[in-house]
Scaffold this motif. Structure first.
Motif: not given
Length: 372
Positions: A122-126, A197-203, A208-215
């Motif tokens: 679900l996160v990966e698609r977005r 970095t993953a932080a640049d994609w937080v929206s 940030e929790r969605d993107l946890a694997p990318y940090f």
């Protein structure tokens, strides 16, 4: 566009620089590297690194980021031959192929423990759509995951060494001054993440929790734990045909039908979506994966430049229509929508539109290219 006079790369390829003689930085670096590098000393240095690592007597000596491909099979074989006890770690692509799974199973059977990490679809698609719309690439989620997940695992389990494959900064761009170790700066410059970095994609759409694997852990956190992340290709000379041969000797299978993208039947075969990353270089930069592959073959003395150009002429249009359909279905858009989004990234400094509406590249390397 200007083209290297030795290989088939244009100066639009990110990181490539042509010198006064028209030779690209990758060809210059390759031509002098064997003279500049004492490979026997580098191999001995790797042996010393192995001994220091084994002396720590951890549960696992090293993390090896693997896909199951030829290079990761070579990495595993080499580490096992040096007496290391590895933990192999995979970021699981949502487009994993049956052959990719077979080769990954084979790699594990060589004698390694293994973590297969799946990000939320679900996160990966977005994230994939956000990457396509923001930078005209589908590769940023992939690269942020495959660089950070293994480092996270290493930090979590106190594994002192992470062994990557080739240093792409040296092999594809010719930046031999690039660090021999993978750190945050290397990923930012050479990791195909557009400096993010993953932080640049937080929206609002990606928390940030969605993107946890990318940090991943910071350089300071890795240093505090005594974790080194090195490129095996900086200790042992890397060549795609060599790694393919070693992998095949240990059960790896190339693609019977031939290349799925580029010119190698033994590369880019584990992921249905990798071809899209490479295809998007065409509207943005005017070259494809085949140009990179053929340039490696020229540098390694297996092809002449004229033979490489003839091969490009034979290949013609390489648009991966079937894979684009699979990707579009995965992220929930139509293929027409995909092409419309990709078209926004056509580079006007590269492409010229004729009166009949057909896009062309002036002065293209292949003079009778079948524009369509």
């Amino acid at each position: 566009m200007n083209w290297c006079t030795r290989c088939v790369l244009p100066d639009t390829r990110p990181g490539i620089v042509l010198d006064a003689a028209g030779v690209c930085s990758a060809c210059r670096a390759h031509g002098t590297r064997d003279e500049a590098v004492d490979w026997a000393a580098r191999a001995a240095a790797f042996g010393e690194l192995v001994e220091r690592t084994r002396a720590l007597d951890r549960r696992w000596d090293c993390v090896i980021p693997v896909s199951g491909g030829k290079d990761s099979t070579w990495q595993v074989v080499t580490c096992l031959e040096h007496g290391l006890h590895p933990l192999a770690v995979t970021w699981r692509t949502p487009g994993r192929t049956p052959l990719g799974q077979q080769n990954l199973d084979n790699l594990i059977s060589l004698g390694v423990d293994h973590v297969d990490f799946t990000c939320s679809p679900l996160v990966e698609r977005r994230f994939l759509l956000a990457s396509l719309d923001r930078f005209g690439t589908t590769a940023i989620p992939m690269h942020l995951a495959l660089f950070n997940v293994p480092l996270t695992v290493a930090a979590r389990y106190d594994v002192p060494l992470v062994v990557w494959g080739e240093n792409s900064a040296a092999e594809y761009v010719g930046d031999t001054a690039a660090t021999h170790r993978l750190d945050a700066e290397w990923v930012r410059r050479y990791g195909a993440v557009h400096g993010t970095t993953a932080a640049d994609w937080v929206s609002d759409e990606l928390t940030e929790r969605d993107l946890a694997p990318y940090f991943g852990p910071t350089d300071a956190e890795l240093e505090a734990k005594g974790i080194e992340a090195v490129f095996l290709g900086e200790y042992l000379r890397w060549d795609p045909e060599m790694t393919a041969r070693v992998a095949a000797e240990h059960g790896f299978r190339a693609r019977d039908e031939g290349p799925r993208t580029g010119v190698y039947a033994h590369a880019d075969i584990d992921d249905d979506f990798i071809s899209i990353h490479h295809h998007l270089k065409w509207p943005k930069f005017g070259f494809t994966r085949s140009f990179d592959n053929l340039s490696l073959e020229i540098r390694n003395g297996r092809l002449t430049r004229d033979e490489a150009i003839a091969r490009l002429r034979e290949l013609g249009d390489e648009t991966p229509y079937d894979d684009i359909a699979k990707f579009s279905a995965y992220v929930g858009i139509g293929t027409d929508d995909f092409f419309a989004r990709a078209e926004r990234w056509r580079n006007p400094d590269v492409w010229t539109r004729r009166d009949d509406g057909v896009w062309t590249i002036e002065g293209f390397l292949v003079d009778d290219w079948p524009w369509s």
